[in-house]
Design a protein around this motif. Sequence first.
Motif, short mmCIF file in Angstrom:
data_model
loop_
_atom_site.label_atom_id
_atom_site.label_comp_id
_atom_site.label_asym_id
_atom_site.label_seq_id
_atom_site.Cartn_x
_atom_site.Cartn_y
_atom_site.Cartn_z
N MET A 132 0.94 -1.33 -0.06
CA MET A 132 -0.14 0.01 0.19
C MET A 132 0.82 1.13 0.07
O MET A 132 1.72 1.19 1.16
N LEU A 133 0.53 2.04 -0.86
CA LEU A 133 1.47 3.15 -1.35
C LEU A 133 0.75 4.56 -0.92
O LEU A 133 -0.45 4.59 -1.43
N LEU A 134 1.37 5.71 -0.42
CA LEU A 134 0.77 6.88 -0.11
C LEU A 134 1.85 7.97 -1.01
O LEU A 134 2.88 8.02 -0.52
N HIS A 135 1.05 8.43 -2.02
CA HIS A 135 1.92 9.68 -2.41
C HIS A 135 1.06 10.95 -2.67
O HIS A 135 0.07 11.20 -2.62
N LEU A 136 2.08 12.08 -2.21
CA LEU A 136 1.66 13.51 -2.45
C LEU A 136 2.08 14.26 -3.36
O LEU A 136 3.33 13.90 -3.72
N SER A 137 1.48 14.92 -4.33
CA SER A 137 1.93 15.70 -5.41
C SER A 137 2.89 16.77 -4.89
O SER A 137 3.79 16.97 -5.80
N LYS A 138 2.93 17.14 -3.91
CA LYS A 138 3.93 18.05 -3.37
C LYS A 138 4.17 18.16 -1.92
O LYS A 138 3.21 17.62 -1.14
N GLU A 139 5.46 18.37 -1.32
CA GLU A 139 5.70 18.24 0.06
C GLU A 139 5.47 19.84 0.79
O GLU A 139 5.32 19.60 2.13
N ASN A 140 5.37 20.98 0.24
CA ASN A 140 5.29 22.18 0.63
C ASN A 140 3.90 22.78 0.00
O ASN A 140 3.85 22.59 -1.38
N ALA A 141 3.11 23.39 0.52
CA ALA A 141 1.79 24.16 0.20
C ALA A 141 1.48 25.18 0.81
O ALA A 141 1.92 25.63 1.88
N TYR A 142 0.72 26.13 0.26
CA TYR A 142 0.20 27.37 0.90
C TYR A 142 -1.26 26.86 1.50
O TYR A 142 -1.76 25.73 1.03
N LEU A 143 -1.72 27.60 2.58
CA LEU A 143 -2.88 27.48 3.08
C LEU A 143 -4.11 27.50 2.07
O LEU A 143 -4.18 28.48 1.31
N GLY A 144 -4.86 26.40 1.93
CA GLY A 144 -5.95 26.29 1.06
C GLY A 144 -5.52 25.96 -0.57
O GLY A 144 -6.26 25.86 -1.35
N GLU A 145 -4.17 25.45 -0.57
CA GLU A 145 -3.77 25.19 -1.84
C GLU A 145 -3.91 23.90 -2.17
O GLU A 145 -3.76 22.90 -1.39
N PRO A 146 -4.52 23.39 -3.01
CA PRO A 146 -5.02 22.00 -3.41
C PRO A 146 -3.88 21.10 -3.61
O PRO A 146 -2.77 21.54 -4.48
N VAL A 147 -3.73 19.94 -3.13
CA VAL A 147 -2.73 18.96 -3.27
C VAL A 147 -3.17 17.60 -3.48
O VAL A 147 -4.22 17.06 -2.85
N GLU A 148 -2.69 16.89 -4.48
CA GLU A 148 -3.27 15.86 -4.79
C GLU A 148 -2.69 14.58 -3.90
O GLU A 148 -1.51 14.66 -3.85
N LEU A 149 -3.41 13.90 -3.47
CA LEU A 149 -3.12 12.54 -2.69
C LEU A 149 -3.51 11.18 -3.44
O LEU A 149 -4.75 11.13 -3.75
N ASP A 150 -2.45 10.48 -3.76
CA ASP A 150 -2.78 8.96 -4.62
C ASP A 150 -2.49 8.02 -3.55
O ASP A 150 -1.65 7.92 -2.90
N LEU A 151 -3.52 7.17 -3.16
CA LEU A 151 -3.45 6.09 -2.72
C LEU A 151 -3.34 4.72 -3.38
O LEU A 151 -4.12 4.53 -4.49
N VAL A 152 -2.20 4.31 -3.47
CA VAL A 152 -1.98 2.98 -4.69
C VAL A 152 -1.78 1.59 -4.10
O VAL A 152 -1.11 1.45 -3.21
N PHE A 153 -2.65 0.79 -4.35
CA PHE A 153 -2.82 -0.61 -3.71
C PHE A 153 -2.15 -1.47 -4.96
O PHE A 153 -2.65 -1.34 -6.00
N LYS A 154 -1.10 -2.22 -4.58
CA LYS A 154 -0.63 -3.11 -5.57
C LYS A 154 -0.22 -4.44 -5.33
O LYS A 154 0.09 -4.68 -3.87
N TYR A 155 -0.22 -5.32 -6.23
CA TYR A 155 -0.03 -6.72 -5.78
C TYR A 155 0.32 -7.40 -7.04
O TYR A 155 0.22 -7.23 -8.24
N LEU A 156 0.89 -8.63 -6.84
CA LEU A 156 1.49 -9.38 -7.64
C LEU A 156 0.51 -10.46 -8.35
O LEU A 156 -0.28 -10.54 -7.69
N PRO A 157 0.09 -10.71 -9.61
CA PRO A 157 -0.83 -11.43 -10.09
C PRO A 157 -1.12 -12.80 -9.37
O PRO A 157 -2.22 -13.25 -9.46
N GLY A 158 -0.22 -13.36 -9.03
CA GLY A 158 -0.20 -14.72 -8.46
C GLY A 158 -0.82 -14.67 -7.05
O GLY A 158 -0.98 -15.78 -6.49
#
Length: 520
Positions: A132-158
């Motif tokens: 399970m991975l968590l990614h932010l589009s940026k580490e620094n932002a202004y108050l009220g500035e939109p930041v993208e958060l991606d939650l990535v679930f990954k697994y091997l096919p087997g």
Amino acid sequence: MMTKRPLGKILALLLVGLPLFAAVTATVDNPAVTRGDPVTLTLSATGDDIRFPALSDIAGYPIQSRGTSRNISIINGRTTRAIEQRLVFTPTEDVAIPALDITVDGTVEHTLPLRVKVISPQAAPQGAPVQMLLHLSKENAYLGEPVELDLVFKYLPGERIDDIRISEPTLEHFWIKRINTQAERAADSEGYITQTYRYLLFPQQSGDLDIPAIFAQIGTQVTTPRGGVMNDPFFNDPFFGSARMQYRKVYSEPATLHVSPLPEGLEVYGRFTMRSDVDKTTVDANKPVNLHIHIEGNGNVEDIPKFEPRFEHAIVYANDPKTTSTLKDGQYFGTFDQTIAIIPERDFTITPQAFRYFDAKTAQPARLQTDSYFIKVKGATALPTAVVQAAPHVESAIPVATAAEPAASGNGRFSLYEALGIFAAGAAAGTLSLWLLMLRGRDRLPGKRELPPMAKRIKMARSDRDLFELLLPLKGSAEAVDAALTLLESNLYRGTDHAVDRHALMAHFSGSAPEDVTFI
């Protein structure tokens, strides 16, 4: 000669006659749990009359749910009753559960104390079959500035996975908007199958804001065999079993977003345009002019404050703004609309209304403002007031002689025609006076009164809009008026259908209680 007995036999003799199990026990389903996971404490007792302690918390942590199960068994003709009570709580730190008192058949028994260790969630290592991975589009932002958060679930096919449950992020000090309604499936360069869940975060507080680890629950279906007659292995086949889902958790790493405050005390971040208009520039006295303000752009329009202007010699009624939002190419766009009703007493100018924000493109404070509008007011400037009409004053109807019009003939006596004229005039005056007195008496009858001007206008108002505009100049003058305005504003601008008590309003402007007056 003394025979030596083995130690084991001696201990066995000492244990003869002791119960095979304690009368009361306390156990936890897991002595070490990940922070955020619940713990189930099970209290067990055997006896005829069992009383568990009345608990509302476990070591300071509130009990979230509880359940009880009973079991009755008969061994060698003896009936045994056993009761289990399950208490669920969620500790955030290591917790010590003290010994608890359970009364069994009038005797107080004590459980053994327990300890539960709370550990921080650990992310699956790189290369693990499920991650399970968590990614932010940026580490620094202004108050009220939109930041993208991606939650990535990954697994091997087997890897066998029958169900996936991703925990929705519930973050303090953030306003959250889901970007994709369904997970985006793909295959990465390492051969993993990925499912990506995208969100926009709008930080509502400056400083270092922590984003805790997000977890996924992975379900695998397992089958519990059901033993048949004489435990025949044939019936232990999974075909005859009971299927259930067994879950385990996979955590991401936590993250931190560094949020800087906006300069000059600004509260809104983005890039916007602004326009305005009025529905008229010439208005009758005591009628409203509606100023409409429209703002649109890329940013969180929900953060734009309501406009509440004040003008001298005018009454202002500012409606709540309406906002809409949409996502386009991962960008957050929105519109802000507000209507402000203004009732001027005289000719005046609607001065520009300003909106200040932090521009996302220039990284500088920006200012937008509406146009100014000169409003011409026609007619009287006096605002309507609550006036109750008084009964007319009756003057004497008997003619009075004047120097220019002598009452008698030249010889000092009335002629026959003059006498008849005076008599007729007197009779008419008496009849008129009697009629006026009767009218005055009717007005004084309890429960009936002629409508004063303002009450008549309320009665004749054809719609909620007409009644709203009629009462708006009197906003703040009386509780009945303000209550009616609130209902009318909701009907006109929020789509409700409240009934306005016009009879109560008319009674207010007549100076009487509604139940005491029947208007004519």
